[in-house]
Design a protein around this motif. Structure first.
Motif, PDB file in Angstrom:
ATOM      1  N   LEU A 147      -2.283  -5.207  -8.644  1.00 29.61           N
ATOM      2  CA  LEU A 147      -1.475  -6.088  -8.791  1.00 29.61           C
ATOM      3  C   LEU A 147      -0.194  -5.604  -9.537  1.00 29.61           C
ATOM      4  O   LEU A 147       1.062  -5.699  -9.199  1.00 29.61           O
ATOM      5  CB  LEU A 147      -1.648  -7.405  -9.690  1.00 29.61           C
ATOM      6  N   ARG A 148      -0.243  -4.665 -10.576  1.00 30.97           N
ATOM      7  CA  ARG A 148       0.959  -3.850 -11.385  1.00 30.97           C
ATOM      8  C   ARG A 148       1.716  -3.190 -10.281  1.00 30.97           C
ATOM      9  O   ARG A 148       2.863  -3.033 -10.143  1.00 30.97           O
ATOM     10  CB  ARG A 148       0.418  -2.933 -12.213  1.00 30.97           C
ATOM     11  N   GLY A 149       0.995  -2.426  -9.387  1.00 32.75           N
ATOM     12  CA  GLY A 149       1.592  -1.433  -8.260  1.00 32.75           C
ATOM     13  C   GLY A 149       2.339  -2.576  -7.296  1.00 32.75           C
ATOM     14  O   GLY A 149       3.511  -2.383  -6.800  1.00 32.75           O
ATOM     15  N   LEU A 150       1.847  -3.665  -7.065  1.00 27.58           N
ATOM     16  CA  LEU A 150       2.414  -4.625  -5.787  1.00 27.58           C
ATOM     17  C   LEU A 150       3.775  -5.328  -6.615  1.00 27.58           C
ATOM     18  O   LEU A 150       4.386  -5.337  -5.944  1.00 27.58           O
ATOM     19  CB  LEU A 150       1.401  -5.700  -5.615  1.00 27.58           C
ATOM     20  N   PHE A 151       3.806  -5.343  -7.917  1.00 28.79           N
ATOM     21  CA  PHE A 151       4.812  -5.863  -8.410  1.00 28.79           C
ATOM     22  C   PHE A 151       5.987  -5.135  -8.267  1.00 28.79           C
ATOM     23  O   PHE A 151       7.308  -5.562  -8.404  1.00 28.79           O
ATOM     24  CB  PHE A 151       4.803  -6.397  -9.832  1.00 28.79           C
ATOM     25  N   GLN A 152       5.830  -3.876  -8.177  1.00 25.10           N
ATOM     26  CA  GLN A 152       6.950  -2.894  -7.983  1.00 25.10           C
ATOM     27  C   GLN A 152       7.397  -2.802  -6.509  1.00 25.10           C
ATOM     28  O   GLN A 152       8.537  -2.426  -6.299  1.00 25.10           O
ATOM     29  CB  GLN A 152       6.440  -1.469  -8.206  1.00 25.10           C
ATOM     30  N   ALA A 158       4.161 -13.220  -3.743  1.00 20.07           N
ATOM     31  CA  ALA A 158       3.303 -12.265  -2.435  1.00 20.07           C
ATOM     32  C   ALA A 158       2.568 -11.248  -3.172  1.00 20.07           C
ATOM     33  O   ALA A 158       1.334 -10.997  -2.739  1.00 20.07           O
ATOM     34  CB  ALA A 158       4.292 -11.396  -1.779  1.00 20.07           C
ATOM     35  N   ALA A 159       2.863 -10.814  -4.287  1.00 25.60           N
ATOM     36  CA  ALA A 159       2.029  -9.615  -4.985  1.00 25.60           C
ATOM     37  C   ALA A 159       0.830 -10.297  -5.440  1.00 25.60           C
ATOM     38  O   ALA A 159      -0.357  -9.793  -5.450  1.00 25.60           O
ATOM     39  CB  ALA A 159       2.898  -8.919  -6.144  1.00 25.60           C
ATOM     40  N   ALA A 164      -5.031 -11.171  -4.823  1.00 22.64           N
ATOM     41  CA  ALA A 164      -6.031 -12.292  -5.035  1.00 22.64           C
ATOM     42  C   ALA A 164      -7.044 -11.991  -3.635  1.00 22.64           C
ATOM     43  O   ALA A 164      -8.167 -12.174  -3.586  1.00 22.64           O
ATOM     44  CB  ALA A 164      -5.424 -13.562  -5.098  1.00 22.64           C
ATOM     45  N   ALA A 165      -6.372 -11.613  -2.822  1.00 22.16           N
ATOM     46  CA  ALA A 165      -6.908 -11.388  -1.483  1.00 22.16           C
ATOM     47  C   ALA A 165      -7.835  -9.998  -1.721  1.00 22.16           C
ATOM     48  O   ALA A 165      -8.850 -10.061  -1.004  1.00 22.16           O
ATOM     49  CB  ALA A 165      -6.146 -11.150  -0.171  1.00 22.16           C
ATOM     50  N   VAL A 185      -5.688 -15.747  -7.743  1.00 18.65           N
ATOM     51  CA  VAL A 185      -4.349 -16.207  -7.755  1.00 18.65           C
ATOM     52  C   VAL A 185      -4.180 -16.687  -9.410  1.00 18.65           C
ATOM     53  O   VAL A 185      -2.939 -16.637  -9.767  1.00 18.65           O
ATOM     54  CB  VAL A 185      -4.177 -17.596  -6.795  1.00 18.65           C
ATOM     55  N   LEU A 186      -5.083 -17.545 -10.016  1.00 14.05           N
ATOM     56  CA  LEU A 186      -4.896 -17.788 -11.304  1.00 14.05           C
ATOM     57  C   LEU A 186      -4.736 -16.664 -12.320  1.00 14.05           C
ATOM     58  O   LEU A 186      -3.698 -16.485 -13.001  1.00 14.05           O
ATOM     59  CB  LEU A 186      -6.045 -18.980 -11.830  1.00 14.05           C
ATOM     60  N   PHE A 187      -5.476 -15.624 -12.241  1.00 16.77           N
ATOM     61  CA  PHE A 187      -5.394 -14.432 -12.943  1.00 16.77           C
ATOM     62  C   PHE A 187      -4.286 -13.799 -12.745  1.00 16.77           C
ATOM     63  O   PHE A 187      -3.689 -13.233 -13.664  1.00 16.77           O
ATOM     64  CB  PHE A 187      -6.676 -13.632 -12.755  1.00 16.77           C
ATOM     65  N   GLY A 188      -3.734 -13.588 -11.667  1.00 17.63           N
ATOM     66  CA  GLY A 188      -2.426 -12.944 -11.264  1.00 17.63           C
ATOM     67  C   GLY A 188      -1.429 -13.551 -11.887  1.00 17.63           C
ATOM     68  O   GLY A 188      -0.476 -12.902 -12.273  1.00 17.63           O
TER      69      GLY A 188
END
Length: 194
Positions: A147-152, A158-159, A164-165, A185-188
């Motif tokens: 998730l940290r990487g996807l936020f970038q 979407a991240a 979550a997937a 999704v909740l944790f994200g």
């Protein structure tokens, strides 16, 4: 690409973990492997993605400015109150997802047997596997790395959905994947907000 490599490394780790259980069966006994296999194989599953992430991190530290590892961004609520609210929300979501899993096809016998092995182990092994290893390793990989990487690279919503997937796929069966996606999704979201 890095996320898919982490997933591939996780599957390599799962194979290594299963190999460890087989070695325990032959080296000790099937009973020993059944009781202690989970507590030994679970951390082994995360060694390949841990090594990959570590290597990528060392490579990237030469080129990236880096990101703060923690922030005291718990708002006016504070960390304790927020942790309590998230714990209650997690329990509520778990109960809600239970109704979803009831409408899914019935779980196969192999899955029931696997869950029974975990629950029939000594209490300390079940607690260590389910309450320490699972949250520690899964959160490190899914929220801390993916998730940290996807936020970038993408918008927060979407991240969160993609991570979550990813969290759902790690569970490798639909009976755990559906609740894992919803809880992911909740944790994200909590990770993003804090």
């Amino acid at each position: 690409g890095g996320m898919f490599m982490l997933l591939a490394m996780f599957f390599v780790g799962a194979l290594l973990g299963n190999l460890m259980v087989l070695l325990l069966q032959f080296g000790f006994s099937p009973e020993f492997a059944q009781i202690y296999g989970t507590v030994i194989s679970y951390p082994v599953m995360f060694i390949p993605p841990l090594l990959y992430a570590s290597a990528q991190s060392r490579r990237n530290e030469f080129f990236d400015k880096g990101y703060a590892l923690d922030s005291s961004n718990f708002g006016k609520m504070g960390g304790f109150k927020l942790a309590l609210i998230v714990s209650v929300a997690t329990l509520a979501m778990a109960f809600m997802t239970d109704s979803l899993t009831r409408i899914m096809p019935e779980t196969p016998q192999w899955f029931e047997d696997a869950m029974e092995v975990i629950m029939d182990a000594p209490v300390w092994i079940t607690l260590l596997s389910v309450s320490v290893f699972a949250p520690l390793f899964e959160e490190w990989l899914c929220r801390g790395i993916v998730l940290r990487g996807l936020f970038q690279k993408m918008k927060p919503g979407a991240a969160i959905a993609v991570s979550a997937a990813f969290f759902a796929v790690l569970h490798m069966n639909p009976w755990q994947a559906v609740p894992a996606f919803i809880l992911g999704v909740l944790f994200g979201y909590v990770y993003y907000r804090t």
